[in-house]
Motif scaffolding. Structure first.
Motif, PDB file in Angstrom:
ATOM      1  N   VAL A 176       0.422  -8.590   5.785  1.00 23.19           N
ATOM      2  CA  VAL A 176      -0.752  -7.724   5.860  1.00 23.19           C
ATOM      3  C   VAL A 176      -1.880  -8.375   6.657  1.00 23.19           C
ATOM      4  O   VAL A 176      -1.837  -9.558   6.980  1.00 23.19           O
ATOM      5  N   ALA A 177      -2.906  -7.578   6.939  1.00 21.90           N
ATOM      6  CA  ALA A 177      -4.111  -8.092   7.592  1.00 21.90           C
ATOM      7  C   ALA A 177      -4.872  -8.976   6.599  1.00 21.90           C
ATOM      8  O   ALA A 177      -4.689  -8.883   5.388  1.00 21.90           O
ATOM      9  N   GLU A 178      -5.746  -9.833   7.137  1.00 18.84           N
ATOM     10  CA  GLU A 178      -6.484 -10.782   6.290  1.00 18.84           C
ATOM     11  C   GLU A 178      -7.248 -10.095   5.168  1.00 18.84           C
ATOM     12  O   GLU A 178      -7.278 -10.579   4.038  1.00 18.84           O
ATOM     13  N   ASN A 179      -7.872  -8.962   5.469  1.00 17.77           N
ATOM     14  CA  ASN A 179      -8.715  -8.306   4.469  1.00 17.77           C
ATOM     15  C   ASN A 179      -7.924  -7.487   3.449  1.00 17.77           C
ATOM     16  O   ASN A 179      -8.498  -6.867   2.565  1.00 17.77           O
ATOM     17  N   GLU A 180      -6.582  -7.490   3.566  1.00 16.57           N
ATOM     18  CA  GLU A 180      -5.765  -6.712   2.636  1.00 16.57           C
ATOM     19  C   GLU A 180      -4.881  -7.592   1.759  1.00 16.57           C
ATOM     20  O   GLU A 180      -4.088  -7.081   0.975  1.00 16.57           O
ATOM     21  N   VAL A 181      -5.027  -8.924   1.887  1.00 17.58           N
ATOM     22  CA  VAL A 181      -4.131  -9.821   1.167  1.00 17.58           C
ATOM     23  C   VAL A 181      -4.342  -9.740  -0.336  1.00 17.58           C
ATOM     24  O   VAL A 181      -3.427  -9.966  -1.127  1.00 17.58           O
ATOM     25  N   ARG A 182      -5.558  -9.376  -0.773  1.00 13.98           N
ATOM     26  CA  ARG A 182      -5.821  -9.229  -2.208  1.00 13.98           C
ATOM     27  C   ARG A 182      -5.833  -7.761  -2.634  1.00 13.98           C
ATOM     28  O   ARG A 182      -5.294  -7.397  -3.666  1.00 13.98           O
ATOM     29  N   SER A 183      -6.443  -6.929  -1.822  1.00 16.05           N
ATOM     30  CA  SER A 183      -6.603  -5.524  -2.201  1.00 16.05           C
ATOM     31  C   SER A 183      -5.349  -4.699  -1.961  1.00 16.05           C
ATOM     32  O   SER A 183      -5.138  -3.669  -2.597  1.00 16.05           O
ATOM     33  N   GLY A 184      -4.504  -5.156  -1.038  1.00 18.16           N
ATOM     34  CA  GLY A 184      -3.316  -4.388  -0.708  1.00 18.16           C
ATOM     35  C   GLY A 184      -3.648  -3.173   0.151  1.00 18.16           C
ATOM     36  O   GLY A 184      -4.750  -3.056   0.684  1.00 18.16           O
ATOM     37  N   SER A 185      -2.688  -2.275   0.288  1.00 18.72           N
ATOM     38  CA  SER A 185      -2.888  -1.090   1.125  1.00 18.72           C
ATOM     39  C   SER A 185      -1.874  -0.035   0.721  1.00 18.72           C
ATOM     40  O   SER A 185      -0.965  -0.285  -0.080  1.00 18.72           O
ATOM     41  N   ALA A 186      -2.031   1.160   1.292  1.00 13.62           N
ATOM     42  CA  ALA A 186      -1.092   2.243   1.006  1.00 13.62           C
ATOM     43  C   ALA A 186       0.320   1.866   1.458  1.00 13.62           C
ATOM     44  O   ALA A 186       1.307   2.190   0.798  1.00 13.62           O
ATOM     45  N   MET A 187       0.397   1.140   2.575  1.00 12.23           N
ATOM     46  CA  MET A 187       1.706   0.724   3.081  1.00 12.23           C
ATOM     47  C   MET A 187       2.382  -0.223   2.100  1.00 12.23           C
ATOM     48  O   MET A 187       3.579  -0.119   1.819  1.00 12.23           O
ATOM     49  N   VAL A 188       1.603  -1.161   1.560  1.00 14.63           N
ATOM     50  CA  VAL A 188       2.151  -2.128   0.609  1.00 14.63           C
ATOM     51  C   VAL A 188       2.646  -1.419  -0.650  1.00 14.63           C
ATOM     52  O   VAL A 188       3.718  -1.741  -1.186  1.00 14.63           O
ATOM     53  N   GLU A 189       1.900  -0.439  -1.131  1.00 14.64           N
ATOM     54  CA  GLU A 189       2.298   0.282  -2.336  1.00 14.64           C
ATOM     55  C   GLU A 189       3.602   1.038  -2.118  1.00 14.64           C
ATOM     56  O   GLU A 189       4.438   1.135  -3.022  1.00 14.64           O
ATOM     57  N   ARG A 190       3.798   1.570  -0.933  1.00 14.48           N
ATOM     58  CA  ARG A 190       5.052   2.263  -0.620  1.00 14.48           C
ATOM     59  C   ARG A 190       6.218   1.274  -0.636  1.00 14.48           C
ATOM     60  O   ARG A 190       7.313   1.604  -1.113  1.00 14.48           O
TER      61      ARG A 190
END
Length: 364
Positions: free
Chosen positions: A208-222
């Motif tokens: 993931v991008a740096e700013n999504e390593v903790r919060s995650g993203s819709a792509m990660v949830e899928r």
């Protein structure tokens, strides 16, 4: 037993960047497919604070961690099972590993091209899975032909082998991995000898991008949802963050992780989950000369574990003198553990536990 993990994925998903960050080995990285043709191999010391604590207690002059080997396998593409993109060669590299670390690109960056034109980790998962299934199907169909010839002699074992092979072929024909088959212990042991690509445990790494390593993203949830369906694990890593950590001193690294809200590096998380995936445990040997960590399969007997150190120990095994890591740390010395009567004498059939500190008695 050396732990060997193959890092796979489509081209330009961040495999080589992750490999370089994890192993400090400078894999060739570029913005086009097939930068990596021959696999790069990096041996990484497994971070285990217990080993260093034991070294302090025993005043060990040398510390030897156990290791894990990461293999950066070239990016697969659709049609790899038929030789597309040097696919047969790359699939052969995967057969040689114990576990598959499947890197999925979960970040958008217009400067990094995607081999399919757009970022879609679920599509990428399916492409790789399909190629692995097709490669296994081809090899098992060849095996079935051989088994059918042997079974004509009415040999009972040959007929059992043929029946299992038929089941595997039918399962793969449904697009399912061998890992998802329901098998008896005997069948599981047998299928393990076939080196099937889809029988290897898989760990998905969402890059993931740096700013999504903790919060995650819709792509990660899928990705997480899909992985849950097949009983696989997912860890989230930013290849960019891991690469930046390489340039820092240990104290700077700790501060950087704190600022990012992370408790540990991606390497530490990846190794811990891979250990769980493969059912591995660590035991220790410790003394003034050396404190050392050893990796074995959970359920390994003491005599077999002794052979991990030296074959002479396994052949001449007498007994294992076992202390728990917790007892040594809480009491502060081996002598104190002995005085409390907490040192155990175990025989060859003792199942070694994670954290055991063992001295093997043997004759030559």
């Amino acid at each position: 037993m050396g732990l060997r993990c193959g890092i796979v994925g489509l081209p330009n998903v961040g495999k080589s960047t992750l490999f370089t960050a994890l192993t400090s080995t400078k894999a060739q990285i570029a913005n086009y497919p097939f930068t990596t043709i021959d696999p790069h191999v990096g041996v990484v010391e497994i971070p285990d604070p217990r080993l260093y604590r034991l070294a302090d207690i025993f005043r060990s002059r040398r510390i030897t961690p156990t290791t894990v080997e990461f293999v950066d396998i070239a990016g697969l593409v659709k049609g790899a099972s038929k030789g597309e993109g040097l696919g047969n060669r790359f699939l052969g590299h995967i057969r040689e590993v114990d576990a598959i670390v499947h890197v999925l690109r979960c970040f958008a960056d217009p400067e990094v091209v995607h081999v399919s034109g757009a970022v879609d980790p679920l599509r990428d998962m399916e492409v790789i899975q399909t190629e692995l299934v097709l490669a296994d199907l081809e090899s098992m169909q060849r095996r079935l032909e051989r088994d059918e010839k042997k079974a004509k002699s009415n040999d009972q074992q040959a007929m059992k082998d043929m029946a299992l092979t038929q089941r595997i072929v039918a399962h793969l024909n449904q697009g399912k991995s061998a890992q998802s088959m329901s098998l008896s212990l005997e069948e599981a042991e047998q299928i393990g000898q076939y080196q099937l690509l889809t029988h290897k445990p898989v760990l998905y790494v969402a890059n993931v991008a740096e700013n999504e390593v903790r919060s995650g993203s819709a792509m990660v949830e899928r990705v997480r949802e899909k992985a849950r369906e097949e009983g696989s694990e997912v860890i989230v890593i930013s290849g960019k963050i891991e690469a930046e950590l390489l340039e820092l001193s240990p104290s700077e690294r700790a501060e950087y992780l704190k600022q990012m809200g992370l408790e540990e590096t991606g390497l530490t998380r990846l190794i811990r989950v891979t250990y769980q995936l493969l059912g591995l445990v660590t035991f220790f040997t410790a003394g003034e000369t050396e404190a050392r960590a050893w990796t074995i399969l959970k359920g390994t007997k003491a005599q077999t574990a002794a052979g991990k150190i030296h074959s002479d120990m396994e052949r001449g095994f007498i007994r294992a003198e076992v202390m728990s890591y917790e007892d040594i740390v809480s009491l502060g010395s081996e002598a104190a553990v002995r005085e409390k009567g907490l040192l155990r004498l175990e025989g060859k059939d003792y199942l070694v536990k994670d954290g055991d500190v063992i001295y093997f008695r043997f004759h030559v």
